[in-house]
Write an enzyme that holds these catalytic residues in place. Structure first.
Site, PDB file in Angstrom:
ATOM      1  N   TYR A 109      47.219  13.855 -31.579  1.00 67.05           N
ATOM      2  CA  TYR A 109      46.811  14.203 -32.940  1.00 67.05           C
ATOM      3  C   TYR A 109      45.501  13.501 -33.264  1.00 67.05           C
ATOM      4  O   TYR A 109      45.322  12.320 -32.963  1.00 67.05           O
ATOM      5  CB  TYR A 109      47.889  13.773 -33.953  1.00 67.05           C
ATOM      6  CG  TYR A 109      47.450  14.016 -35.375  1.00 67.05           C
ATOM      7  CD1 TYR A 109      47.735  15.221 -36.004  1.00 67.05           C
ATOM      8  CD2 TYR A 109      46.701  13.069 -36.076  1.00 67.05           C
ATOM      9  CE1 TYR A 109      47.295  15.469 -37.293  1.00 67.05           C
ATOM     10  CE2 TYR A 109      46.251  13.303 -37.351  1.00 67.05           C
ATOM     11  CZ  TYR A 109      46.551  14.507 -37.962  1.00 67.05           C
ATOM     12  OH  TYR A 109      46.103  14.755 -39.237  1.00 67.05           O
ATOM     13  N   GLU A 197      41.108  18.426 -38.924  1.00 64.90           N
ATOM     14  CA  GLU A 197      42.250  18.035 -38.098  1.00 64.90           C
ATOM     15  C   GLU A 197      42.300  18.836 -36.802  1.00 64.90           C
ATOM     16  O   GLU A 197      42.066  20.036 -36.807  1.00 64.90           O
ATOM     17  CB  GLU A 197      43.521  18.304 -38.923  1.00 64.90           C
ATOM     18  CG  GLU A 197      44.799  17.809 -38.308  1.00 64.90           C
ATOM     19  CD  GLU A 197      46.005  18.166 -39.185  1.00 64.90           C
ATOM     20  OE1 GLU A 197      46.487  17.271 -39.888  1.00 64.90           O
ATOM     21  OE2 GLU A 197      46.445  19.324 -39.154  1.00 64.90           O
TER      22      GLU A 197
END
Ligand code: GDP
Ligand code: MN
Length: 391
Positions: A109, A197
């Site tokens: 992530y 993101e």
């Protein structure tokens, strides 16, 4: 304003971040041609919708190139995808991204957000990705690495490298991750994002690639990037919010059942707080503004009533420039045109209040005029609850 996955990935790719090969398609035939052109054994079909959690909702399909790609693609394009973020109506699938299937060794992530506690742009990363960061933060916060960025210095090469080496010991991978973190930070700042993101950021062999990407832009900064307006997909936005913004109203849909008409952002926030304090739940934030006209007020009322979840309406207006009689006329006009049977509680004060009150009384509409804000909030919460039970 949000971008689609394919748009965000293209932006990343122009700055040197590796992404899977693929192309965006709008029907089954295009998808078939795109899949053939990739020449890979398996392909991934990804619904392009402004929401996360597509994987779990059936919006991401891994299929063999020998499958009937045309019909598989047609099943996804044109349907509505319901995820944990969309609400029950879902969002229409605008397009389909057809990509090569990659073997994945690791899902990580990487995200850039504004940390409101430190007031700094902050990079969050984790060697475990794929799942929503909210889940990770709740269940294993120790697995998240965060780096706060000094606004004057920006992300320093040392910080970026340090971040990468906290996720991997492999030098080849760490070098790529350092670069990707820097690019993502630059995009966040350069495009005035509220979120940038990559989830998952994957390791595939000796490469690090952005398998998914999400860029949310702060609309207050959009005027600085007029070219990004071309990437806007209004079919993904809330239709009530769109029509409200067109009418010059500040309207934001919330999840409750008490519709609110308020003037002034501060009063609107206080109104939402009071409703919550008394155990209710607002359906929206709506600031009609100081200079609303009779038509503007009627428009606001109509937008509220178009929301089927609304079980009671709370009018909280302090008439300054907006006169109470103008408000009353607007509200009465909208209600008479629609013939609404919802309970309405009004707390109205200020300029021309006598005339406003008289108009409300004469209208014969089921409006409770309550002078105390606190009492009014209490009453509307009770009315919404009992109306809910009746219907
Ligand atoms: P989201 O659910 O909306 O966040 O969609 P993602 O793009 O993140 O895809 C969800 C999941 O599908 C990923 O976490 C991967 O596990 C899987 N996935 C997507 N593309 C590929 C691929 O090319 N190869 C493999 N092995 N898995 C993939
Ligand atoms: Mn994802």
């Amino acid at each position: 304003m949000n971008l689609h996955e394919y748009q965000a990935k293209q932006l990343l790719a122009t700055r040197g971040v590796q992404i899977p090969k693929g192309s965006v398609c709008y029907d089954g035939l295009e998808a078939l041609i795109a899949a053939r052109a990739l020449g890979s054994e398996k392909v991934v079909l990804k619904a392009q919708v402004h929401t996360g959690g597509r994987g779990k909702a059936g919006g991401v399909a891994v299929v063999s190139a020998k499958d009937d790609i045309r019909s598989k693609a047609s099943e996804i394009i044109g349907r509505k995808l319901v995820t944990y973020q969309t609400g029950p109506d879902g969002k229409p699938v605008s397009a389909l991204l057809v990509e090569e299937f990659l073997p994945i060794d690791q899902e990580m992530y990487l995200g850039v957000v504004l940390d409101r506690n430190t007031g700094r742009v902050t990079i969050m990363a984790s060697a475990e990705g794929g799942v929503e960061i909210e889940t990770l933060a709740r269940e294993s916060p120790e697995k998240i690495v965060t780096v706060g960025v000094d606004p004057l210095r920006g992300l320093t090469p040392f910080q970026a490298r340090n971040l990468a080496y906290r996720l991997t010991q492999n030098k080849v991978l760490a070098q790529q991750m350092t670069k990707i973190a820097t690019v993502l930070y630059d995009i966040f700042v350069g495009f005035d994002c509220s979120l940038a993101e990559i989830n998952p950021l994957v390791v595939s062999g000796d490469r690090v690639l952005a398998l998914d990407a999400k860029l949310n832009l702060d609309e207050n900064g959009l005027f600085r990037h007029p070219e990004l307006e071309l990437l806007r997909d209004r079919s993904q936005e809330d239709q009530l919010e769109l029509s409200a913004n067109k009418d010059g109203l500040s309207y934001i849909k919330l999840t409750g059942n008490i519709g609110c008409i308020v003037n002034g952002a501060g009063l609107a926030m206080a109104t939402l707080d009071l409703i919550a304090l008394h155990g209710g739940s607002p359906a929206n934030f709506l600031d009609v503004g100081g200079g609303a006209s009779e038509q503007g007020v009627a428009d606001a009322m109509n937008i509220l009533l178009d929301d089927k979840r609304v079980k009671a309406v709370f009018i909280n207006i302090f008439g300054g420039i907006l006169r109470c009689d103008v408000l009353a006329r607007g509200v009465i006009r909208a209600l008479n045109e629609r013939g609404v049977a919802l309970p309405i509680v009004a707390r109205v004060e200020g300029t021309n209040i006598e005339e406003g009150r008289e108009l409300f009384e004469k209208s014969g509409l089921p409006i409770d005029m309550i002078p105390s804000l606190d009492e009014a909030a209490k009453l509307v919460v009770a009315k919404a609850k009992s109306f809910n039970k009746e219907s």
